[in-house]
Design a protein around this motif. Sequence first.
Motif, mmCIF file in Angstrom:
data_model
loop_
_atom_site.group_PDB
_atom_site.id
_atom_site.type_symbol
_atom_site.label_atom_id
_atom_site.label_comp_id
_atom_site.label_asym_id
_atom_site.label_seq_id
_atom_site.Cartn_x
_atom_site.Cartn_y
_atom_site.Cartn_z
ATOM 1 N N ARG A 1 20.051 19.475 33.267
ATOM 2 C CA ARG A 1 18.933 19.660 32.318
ATOM 3 C C ARG A 1 18.945 21.073 31.727
ATOM 4 N N LEU B 1 19.013 22.240 27.733
ATOM 5 C CA LEU B 1 17.999 23.150 27.174
ATOM 6 C C LEU B 1 18.528 24.567 26.936
ATOM 7 N N ASP C 1 6.335 21.888 33.520
ATOM 8 C CA ASP C 1 7.186 20.743 33.876
ATOM 9 C C ASP C 1 6.268 19.643 34.409
ATOM 10 N N THR D 1 8.377 20.142 29.493
ATOM 11 C CA THR D 1 9.411 19.147 29.790
ATOM 12 C C THR D 1 8.776 18.000 30.569
ATOM 13 N N TRP E 1 10.463 14.698 32.280
ATOM 14 C CA TRP E 1 11.699 13.943 32.563
ATOM 15 C C TRP E 1 11.347 12.679 33.334
ATOM 16 N N VAL F 1 10.119 18.370 25.365
ATOM 17 C CA VAL F 1 11.360 17.629 25.631
ATOM 18 C C VAL F 1 11.018 16.437 26.518
ATOM 19 N N THR G 1 17.002 11.582 25.343
ATOM 20 C CA THR G 1 16.222 12.822 25.404
ATOM 21 C C THR G 1 15.838 13.194 23.976
#
Length: 326
Positions: free
Chosen positions: A87, A91, A103, A162, A164, A191, A245
């Motif tokens: 990751r 980035l 996050d 972020t 994920w 993201v 992504t």
Amino acid sequence: MQQNNQEPCANPCNLCGSNDVSVLATLSRTGKPLRSVICNHCGLVWSDPFPHNLRSFYADDYRVAYKGTFTPKPKHILRAGKVALSRRKILADLLAKPLKILDVGTGGGEFAYLLQSLSHEVNGIEPNKGYAEFSRQEYGLNVQVGFIQDIDQPDQSFDLITIWHVLEHTENPYVVLTKLHALLKPQGILVVEVPTIEATCQSPKSTFHEAHVFNFNIDTLQKLGEKVGFTVQKHEVSPDGANITVFFQKSTAVTPSLQENDLKIPGNAKKIIDIVKNHTAGKHYLTAEPYRRFFCRMSRVINESIATANFTSGKQLLDRLYKPFC
Ligand SMILES: [Zn+2]
């Protein structure tokens, strides 16, 4: 597979608001009943009705159900540490200067700890109490226990957020992205990574998952971000085609809100139905992919047991792994 229009649905489409759906599947990857529907107007896929009470499931049961533990084992820390490094690579351009980062769904804290080791100011939020507590004690991370909708942070706090492999688990992705939009500073970057419903690297029976309430492809994910007011910067697809992504930017210009017609994605539902329908066990096991995955998994198990043999702490393991990059 059924493709009857005008199937009843418990929840309208989270992207375009339509109730016009087709049933895409009726079983989960574990063979249990799980009704997955696709919106005929935009192609968003979701479990309808939702399979469980999402809040209590993620606060208490999820890690135990899927990983058999309340805190990460050494092999999970190593695996997540390697994912964190991949990751960081995605980035790389953004991380060149010090940022204030959130996050979302911090898990065991491996990615947030990497960011902290790279001198960024990091906040995390994680619904699972065991994992959140572990990441605070082990790595000294600033992690709040809870869901993103309830985060205790003022608006316009972060340069980068972020998220994920979390959005597909949430009960209302539109509300989640709206919250993240508010938390970003003007021109901040969000993201988002999720598995794509178009992936064919996994066994067909693994496509539908009780924990993945929503299933996106690149078009539905980008459109959902645009509905919230983001501008799409770019997107990436993982080499195995499993994950997408998307980089969104909070634009400073006032963008007109998208109307129902703007949220339709012509042809997307048909494209997804065709991909899912053509991804059969017969075809899948004639490709090299399942055998490649099997050998990768076997060699990973061996490598992990060697790499974690002298394990003393998660911090020591990650410090060793991250050292060449920090
Ligand atoms: Zn829709």
